[in-house]
Design a protein around this motif. Structure first.
Motif, PDB file in Angstrom:
ATOM      1  N   LYS A  68     -60.865  -2.413  18.698  1.00 47.79           N
ATOM      2  CA  LYS A  68     -59.703  -3.208  18.255  1.00 47.79           C
ATOM      3  C   LYS A  68     -58.712  -2.303  17.753  1.00 47.79           C
ATOM      4  N   VAL A  69     -58.921  -1.410  16.780  1.00 48.35           N
ATOM      5  CA  VAL A  69     -57.902  -0.552  16.579  1.00 48.35           C
ATOM      6  C   VAL A  69     -57.214   0.397  17.687  1.00 48.35           C
ATOM      7  N   ARG A  70     -58.030   0.752  18.870  1.00 47.33           N
ATOM      8  CA  ARG A  70     -57.378   1.048  19.938  1.00 47.33           C
ATOM      9  C   ARG A  70     -56.234   0.210  20.641  1.00 47.33           C
ATOM     10  N   ILE A  71     -56.765  -1.092  20.714  1.00 47.65           N
ATOM     11  CA  ILE A  71     -55.681  -2.048  21.102  1.00 47.65           C
ATOM     12  C   ILE A  71     -54.539  -2.347  20.562  1.00 47.65           C
ATOM     13  N   ALA A  72     -54.781  -2.305  19.051  1.00 42.88           N
ATOM     14  CA  ALA A  72     -53.597  -2.301  18.383  1.00 42.88           C
ATOM     15  C   ALA A  72     -52.769  -1.121  18.600  1.00 42.88           C
ATOM     16  N   PHE A  73     -53.205   0.040  18.643  1.00 41.99           N
ATOM     17  CA  PHE A  73     -52.313   1.265  19.271  1.00 41.99           C
ATOM     18  C   PHE A  73     -51.699   1.189  20.478  1.00 41.99           C
ATOM     19  N   LYS A  74     -52.323   0.347  21.386  1.00 31.98           N
ATOM     20  CA  LYS A  74     -51.871   0.120  22.922  1.00 31.98           C
ATOM     21  C   LYS A  74     -50.418  -0.808  22.273  1.00 31.98           C
ATOM     22  N   LEU A  75     -50.780  -1.995  21.659  1.00 32.83           N
ATOM     23  CA  LEU A  75     -49.763  -2.869  21.410  1.00 32.83           C
ATOM     24  C   LEU A  75     -48.663  -2.076  20.740  1.00 32.83           C
ATOM     25  N   ALA A  76     -48.741  -1.687  19.827  1.00 35.81           N
ATOM     26  CA  ALA A  76     -47.609  -0.751  18.801  1.00 35.81           C
ATOM     27  C   ALA A  76     -47.017   0.445  19.446  1.00 35.81           C
ATOM     28  N   PHE A  77     -47.807   1.044  20.198  1.00 37.09           N
ATOM     29  CA  PHE A  77     -46.971   2.394  20.854  1.00 37.09           C
ATOM     30  C   PHE A  77     -46.913   2.230  22.477  1.00 37.09           C
ATOM     31  N   ASP A  78     -47.531   1.247  23.151  1.00 41.68           N
ATOM     32  CA  ASP A  78     -47.788   1.389  24.409  1.00 41.68           C
ATOM     33  C   ASP A  78     -48.287   2.654  25.150  1.00 41.68           C
ATOM     34  N   ILE A  79     -49.551   2.860  24.602  1.00 43.73           N
ATOM     35  CA  ILE A  79     -50.172   4.121  25.198  1.00 43.73           C
ATOM     36  C   ILE A  79     -51.640   3.857  25.697  1.00 43.73           C
ATOM     37  N   ASP A  80     -52.173   4.601  26.241  1.00 41.95           N
ATOM     38  CA  ASP A  80     -53.632   4.440  26.715  1.00 41.95           C
ATOM     39  C   ASP A  80     -54.439   4.296  25.449  1.00 41.95           C
ATOM     40  N   PRO A  81     -55.190   3.171  25.310  1.00 43.16           N
ATOM     41  CA  PRO A  81     -55.831   3.201  24.156  1.00 43.16           C
ATOM     42  C   PRO A  81     -57.259   4.044  24.493  1.00 43.16           C
ATOM     43  N   GLN A  82     -57.594   4.543  25.225  1.00 43.84           N
ATOM     44  CA  GLN A  82     -58.739   5.493  25.490  1.00 43.84           C
ATOM     45  C   GLN A  82     -58.182   6.851  24.888  1.00 43.84           C
ATOM     46  N   LYS A  83     -57.005   6.927  24.655  1.00 42.56           N
ATOM     47  CA  LYS A  83     -56.460   8.250  24.151  1.00 42.56           C
ATOM     48  C   LYS A  83     -56.730   8.083  22.720  1.00 42.56           C
ATOM     49  N   ILE A  84     -57.086   7.181  22.174  1.00 43.03           N
ATOM     50  CA  ILE A  84     -57.406   6.902  20.604  1.00 43.03           C
ATOM     51  C   ILE A  84     -58.800   7.360  20.158  1.00 43.03           C
ATOM     52  N   SER A  85     -58.962   8.292  19.545  1.00 41.31           N
ATOM     53  CA  SER A  85     -60.389   8.427  18.950  1.00 41.31           C
ATOM     54  C   SER A  85     -60.298   8.210  17.421  1.00 41.31           C
ATOM     55  N   ILE A  86     -61.677   8.383  16.899  1.00 38.75           N
ATOM     56  CA  ILE A  86     -61.897   8.405  15.472  1.00 38.75           C
ATOM     57  C   ILE A  86     -61.042   9.644  14.877  1.00 38.75           C
ATOM     58  N   ASP A  87     -60.785  10.598  15.557  1.00 29.89           N
ATOM     59  CA  ASP A  87     -60.220  11.758  15.043  1.00 29.89           C
ATOM     60  C   ASP A  87     -58.666  11.857  15.277  1.00 29.89           C
ATOM     61  N   THR A  88     -58.018  10.739  15.769  1.00 32.79           N
ATOM     62  CA  THR A  88     -56.501  10.767  16.014  1.00 32.79           C
ATOM     63  C   THR A  88     -55.754  10.790  14.728  1.00 32.79           C
ATOM     64  N   VAL A  89     -54.744  11.478  14.792  1.00 39.78           N
ATOM     65  CA  VAL A  89     -53.899  11.676  13.518  1.00 39.78           C
ATOM     66  C   VAL A  89     -52.344  11.573  14.048  1.00 39.78           C
ATOM     67  N   PRO A  90     -51.659  11.289  13.123  1.00 35.66           N
ATOM     68  CA  PRO A  90     -50.182  10.568  13.352  1.00 35.66           C
ATOM     69  C   PRO A  90     -49.392  11.985  14.171  1.00 35.66           C
ATOM     70  N   THR A  91     -49.831  13.010  14.146  1.00 38.21           N
ATOM     71  CA  THR A  91     -48.971  14.131  14.836  1.00 38.21           C
ATOM     72  C   THR A  91     -49.633  14.046  16.198  1.00 38.21           C
ATOM     73  N   ASP A  92     -50.698  13.379  16.555  1.00 37.42           N
ATOM     74  CA  ASP A  92     -51.053  13.201  17.872  1.00 37.42           C
ATOM     75  C   ASP A  92     -50.273  12.326  18.824  1.00 37.42           C
ATOM     76  N   ILE A  93     -49.594  11.569  18.037  1.00 33.30           N
ATOM     77  CA  ILE A  93     -48.831  10.315  18.697  1.00 33.30           C
ATOM     78  C   ILE A  93     -47.412  10.245  18.077  1.00 33.30           C
ATOM     79  N   SER A  94     -46.547  10.644  19.023  1.00 35.45           N
ATOM     80  CA  SER A  94     -44.886  10.823  18.694  1.00 35.45           C
ATOM     81  C   SER A  94     -44.417   9.681  18.150  1.00 35.45           C
ATOM     82  N   ALA A  95     -44.797   8.518  18.427  1.00 38.56           N
ATOM     83  CA  ALA A  95     -44.152   7.392  18.036  1.00 38.56           C
ATOM     84  C   ALA A  95     -44.702   7.008  16.734  1.00 38.56           C
ATOM     85  N   TRP A  96     -45.781   7.544  16.215  1.00 35.38           N
ATOM     86  CA  TRP A  96     -46.347   7.306  14.966  1.00 35.38           C
ATOM     87  C   TRP A  96     -45.685   8.069  13.584  1.00 35.38           C
TER      88      TRP A  96
END
Length: 84
Positions: free
Chosen positions: A8-36
């Motif tokens: 569900k967190v991955r889906i929220a990232f997809k909706l918030a940032f229009d990115i592939d949800p599979q790119k989101i892992s438990i280790d994802t940090v803001p510097t991994d996503i420019s829009a975050w």
């Protein structure tokens, strides 16, 4: 960490940032996503609130420094983690 919370967190990232949800892992940090950035964090929080049907207070939002913490906070609020 419960896999369904992360999904569900991955889906929220997809909706918030229009990115592939599979790119989101438990280790994802803001510097991994420019829009975050600070504004992106607000968008993400709204998306998370919609995905889980809950609201976050300021302390929750400040603690959401990475995906691992987001999942921990959501799990606590859902009562799926010891200490909830």
């Amino acid at each position: 960490m419960e896999e369904e919370v992360l999904e569900k967190v991955r889906i929220a990232f997809k909706l918030a940032f229009d990115i592939d949800p599979q790119k989101i892992s438990i280790d994802t940090v803001p510097t991994d996503i420019s829009a975050w950035d600070s504004m992106g964090h607000v968008t993400l929080a709204s998306s998370l609130e919609n995905a889980f049907g809950m609201t976050f207070d300021v302390d929750d939002l400040m603690a959401m420094e990475n995906v691992k913490e987001i999942c921990r906070i959501v799990s606590l609020k859902l009562g799926t983690v010891q200490g909830a």
